[in-house]
Design an enzyme around this catalytic site. Structure first.
Site, PDB file in Angstrom:
ATOM      1  N   GLU A 174     -12.106   3.709 -43.103  1.00 30.49           N
ATOM      2  CA  GLU A 174     -13.041   3.453 -41.994  1.00 30.49           C
ATOM      3  C   GLU A 174     -13.228   1.942 -41.809  1.00 30.49           C
ATOM      4  OE1 GLU A 174     -16.700   5.494 -42.660  1.00 30.49           O
ATOM      5  OE2 GLU A 174     -17.429   5.173 -40.623  1.00 30.49           O
ATOM      6  N   GLY A 203     -24.618   5.926 -38.688  1.00 33.33           N
ATOM      7  CA  GLY A 203     -25.864   6.618 -38.991  1.00 33.33           C
ATOM      8  C   GLY A 203     -26.002   6.884 -40.486  1.00 33.33           C
ATOM      9  N   ALA A 204     -24.842   7.132 -41.158  1.00 34.23           N
ATOM     10  CA  ALA A 204     -24.905   7.494 -42.572  1.00 34.23           C
ATOM     11  C   ALA A 204     -24.232   6.498 -43.503  1.00 34.23           C
ATOM     12  CB  ALA A 204     -24.292   8.883 -42.779  1.00 34.23           C
ATOM     13  N   SER A 205     -23.345   5.633 -42.972  1.00 40.78           N
ATOM     14  CA  SER A 205     -22.751   4.612 -43.855  1.00 40.78           C
ATOM     15  C   SER A 205     -22.526   3.321 -43.093  1.00 40.78           C
ATOM     16  CB  SER A 205     -21.437   5.121 -44.458  1.00 40.78           C
ATOM     17  OG  SER A 205     -20.409   5.070 -43.505  1.00 40.78           O
ATOM     18  N   THR A 206     -22.268   2.274 -43.864  1.00 43.86           N
ATOM     19  CA  THR A 206     -22.004   0.969 -43.243  1.00 43.86           C
ATOM     20  C   THR A 206     -20.816   0.334 -43.954  1.00 43.86           C
ATOM     21  OG1 THR A 206     -22.997  -1.112 -42.515  1.00 43.86           O
ATOM     22  CG2 THR A 206     -23.689  -0.333 -44.682  1.00 43.86           C
ATOM     23  N   GLN A 207     -19.985  -0.381 -43.204  1.00 44.36           N
ATOM     24  CA  GLN A 207     -18.769  -0.970 -43.766  1.00 44.36           C
ATOM     25  C   GLN A 207     -18.742  -2.483 -43.560  1.00 44.36           C
ATOM     26  OE1 GLN A 207     -18.739   2.827 -43.530  1.00 44.36           O
ATOM     27  NE2 GLN A 207     -18.212   2.020 -41.540  1.00 44.36           N
TER      28      GLN A 207
HETATM   29  O1  ITT Z   1     -20.335   6.211 -38.858  1.00 46.73           O
HETATM   30  P1  ITT Z   1     -21.291   7.285 -39.261  1.00 46.73           P
HETATM   31  O2  ITT Z   1     -22.196   6.846 -40.357  1.00 46.73           O
HETATM   32  O3  ITT Z   1     -20.628   8.592 -39.539  1.00 46.73           O
HETATM   33  O4  ITT Z   1     -22.269   7.531 -38.015  1.00 46.73           O
HETATM   34  P2  ITT Z   1     -21.943   7.571 -36.444  1.00 46.73           P
HETATM   35  O5  ITT Z   1     -20.549   7.168 -36.178  1.00 46.73           O
HETATM   36  O6  ITT Z   1     -22.393   8.865 -35.903  1.00 46.73           O
HETATM   37  O7  ITT Z   1     -22.889   6.422 -35.919  1.00 46.73           O
HETATM   38  P3  ITT Z   1     -22.815   5.601 -34.529  1.00 46.73           P
HETATM   39  O8  ITT Z   1     -22.097   4.341 -34.779  1.00 46.73           O
HETATM   40  O9  ITT Z   1     -22.386   6.465 -33.421  1.00 46.73           O
HETATM   41  O10 ITT Z   1     -24.339   5.282 -34.356  1.00 46.73           O
HETATM   42  C1  ITT Z   1     -25.012   4.586 -35.368  1.00 46.73           C
HETATM   43  C2  ITT Z   1     -26.453   4.903 -35.318  1.00 46.73           C
HETATM   44  O11 ITT Z   1     -27.004   4.346 -34.145  1.00 46.73           O
HETATM   45  C3  ITT Z   1     -27.712   5.334 -33.438  1.00 46.73           C
HETATM   46  N1  ITT Z   1     -27.635   4.965 -32.009  1.00 46.73           N
HETATM   47  C4  ITT Z   1     -26.687   5.289 -31.106  1.00 46.73           C
HETATM   48  N2  ITT Z   1     -26.962   4.723 -29.908  1.00 46.73           N
HETATM   49  C5  ITT Z   1     -28.101   4.013 -30.094  1.00 46.73           C
HETATM   50  C6  ITT Z   1     -28.909   3.214 -29.248  1.00 46.73           C
HETATM   51  O12 ITT Z   1     -28.595   3.015 -27.990  1.00 46.73           O
HETATM   52  N3  ITT Z   1     -29.995   2.645 -29.776  1.00 46.73           N
HETATM   53  C7  ITT Z   1     -30.327   2.833 -31.073  1.00 46.73           C
HETATM   54  N4  ITT Z   1     -29.631   3.569 -31.913  1.00 46.73           N
HETATM   55  C8  ITT Z   1     -28.527   4.155 -31.441  1.00 46.73           C
HETATM   56  C9  ITT Z   1     -27.082   6.651 -33.831  1.00 46.73           C
HETATM   57  O13 ITT Z   1     -28.001   7.709 -33.660  1.00 46.73           O
HETATM   58  C10 ITT Z   1     -26.776   6.378 -35.285  1.00 46.73           C
HETATM   59  O14 ITT Z   1     -27.926   6.571 -36.057  1.00 46.73           O
HETATM   60 CA    CA Z   2     -19.134   5.603 -37.104  1.00 48.30          CA
END
Ligand code: ITT
Ligand code: CA
Length: 494
Positions: A174, A203-207
């Protein structure tokens, strides 16, 4: 007779040979002009397509990419054609009803059919990569995770596209593919200027991923690539549970133990008050397990709006006390010193963009958040009536977490903060791991730089045409001033 011969010699246009040469010249010229036109006429471009589904923890997004068929090995040629956001939550939320996971993708698959020419469907590869939400589900309940993956596979295999696999990708992949994406789109691979690090907050991890001048001490954090003739040793790490949704649970857990009926939270606005269930905080393998009795309780979440206190509470989710390497970011994870420029995307961008902090110094960002977090909840709601309630309630927490993660977690400083660009897209393509993943799986990034002709084909044809015309003009001038070279035998001349 002698007079007539003299006349003919003086007016060579009347000579059969001259007429013949002229006819050939004109014919050759017409042919050349015709060839130049035909060769330079834009040939209808043949495109290829590829689909990647990003099955994230919070939601699934479908990306359609396109590129000119004959240029697929050139950097920067693949672009994002279309995206589709799958309705509802991420696929890991279908743990209890796995068939719903595949079903949820149907609408976007239909949408993709309409966005790719029908005669290309069969040859268009489709990939699905699931990230931290599915990694967590696999830890919690591997059987359900398997069922969810089986469900999404079935949906993709029944589509007209060329199914190439659906899997849970690793945190290293990732991070590394996010790095490839931003540098491919920024056309950095064939530039001397170097590459850009990648920061992704899900939402669940950061890189965090970047090229480090120092050798990477831990093999788990090292990835090697040879791209376009250059070797890159990447440092990469993915922190599971440190995406913005899971880290909020980590922070709440710290404040909720022991479970009380109310919780005063400096990371939420003054006047914010909502009843929440304890289960919503403890339903993840990221936090400690608690007894069933406490799990069924609820608590009132009250905001007090204080940035400094919020930062102190967020600091508690990081463990800075143990490090067995020469240096660490947090939780005992090795990290070489920060180097070069960085692109920060996903929630790094969503949050900092909402807070209008994408172009500010670290000091100004802290001052901005102090004021923002302290603003009463009613005023915030009034100012942003259309923003999703959950996002709006959490921007103070998320912004504070981002600053703390970058400064205290990754060791960015007041000085190198300016080297971070908060980005959403690069030339209409989203920053994220999906493009890099597809480029890698389709072998579209060659290890060695492809040979490029000295000049493009059109330029070559035009140059040949101009040189020929130039030579013809020279020939005509020569004839005008020096006369036609005599075709008669030396005997006749004498
Ligand atoms: O990579 P993983 O951890 O699996 O998660 P994800 O791929 O689903 O995560 P996203 O980058 O799509 O979104 C990151 C977070 O930001 C939130 N998010 C998305 N759009 C947003 C916005 O406009 N304002 C604030 N938060 C937002 C979303 O609900 C997630 O908690
Ligand atoms: Ca993601």
């Amino acid at each position: 007779m002698a007079e007539q011969r003299e006349m003919k010699a003086k007016t060579p246009w009347h000579s059969g040979k001259v007429i013949c040469v002229a006819v050939f010249f004109i014919a050759a010229l017409i042919t050349l002009v015709a060839i130049a036109f035909v060769q330079n006429k834009p040939i209808p471009q043949k495109y290829k397509y590829g689909i990647v589904l990003d099955a994230g923890s919070s939601h699934t997004a479908v990306y359609i990419y396109e590129w000119p068929a004959e240029k697929e090995n050139n950097t920067g040629m693949v672009r994002q054609r279309h995206t589709c956001a799958v309705k509802g939550k991420g696929i890991s939320s279908y743990a209890q009803k796995s068939s719903g996971a595949g079903q949820s993708l149907m609408e976007c698959i239909e949408d993709a059919k309409g966005n790719i020419p029908a005669d290309k469907h069969e040859e268009t590869p489709v990939y699905l990569g699931a990230t931290a939400g599915m990694r967590l589900l696999r830890m919690q309940d591997s059987e359900s995770a398997e069922e969810v993956m089986t469900s999404v596979k079935a949906t993709l295999m029944s589509s007209p596209f060329d199914y190439q696999g659906a899997r849970i990708i690793s945190g290293q992949e990732e991070g590394a593919f996010g790095w490839i994406t931003v540098n491919y789109l920024g056309k950095n691979f064939r530039k001397a200027a170097g590459t850009m690090g990648a920061l992704d907050l899900g939402g669940a991890s950061t890189q965090i991923t970047f090229v480090s001048g120092q050798s990477v001490e831990s093999p788990d954090n090292s990835m090697d690539f040879r791209l376009y003739g250059n070797d890159y040793q990447l440092y990469t790490h993915s922190f599971l549970c440190y995406g913005k949704d899971q880290v909020l649970k980590l922070a709440l857990e710290k404040r909720l133990m022991p479970v009380e009926t109310s919780l005063e939270d400096p990371c939420f606005h003054p006047g914010y008050s909502e009843k929440k269930s304890v289960k919503n905080v403890f339903d993840t393998p990221c936090v400690h397990t608690i007894n069933k009795e406490d799990m069924d309780k609820s608590f009132t979440h009250n905001g007090t709006g204080n940035f400094t206190e919020c930062q102190s509470s967020i600091m508690k989710v990081f463990n800075f006390s143990q490090c067995t390497n020469s240096r660490c970011s947090f939780n005992g994870v090795y990290q070489p010193p920060i180097e070069g420029t960085f692109g920060a995307f996903s929630a790094f961008y969503f949050v900092m963009n909402f807070l209008n902090l994408t172009g500010h110094s670290l000091a100004d960002s802290k001052r901005g958040l102090e004021v923002y977090c302290n603003t009463p909840w009613d005023a915030i709601k009034e100012r942003h009536p259309t923003v999703k309630h959950k996002y709006l309630a959490e921007y103070c927490f998320s912004g504070t977490y981002i600053l703390t993660l970058l400064e205290n977690g990754y060791n960015f400083t007041f000085e190198n903060w300016k080297h971070i660009s908060f980005i959403d897209k690069i030339e209409d393509s989203n920053a994220g791991w999906t493009l890099g993943y597809m480029l890698n799986l389709t072998n579209m990034i060659p290890a060695e730089a492809p040979d490029t002709p000295l000049m493009p084909h059109g330029g070559f044809v035009t140059l040949v045409l101009f040189l020929t015309i130039f030579l013809l003009i020279l020939l005509l001038l020569w004839y005008k001033f020096l006369g036609l070279p005599s075709c008669s035998s030396p005997k006749e001349v004498v």
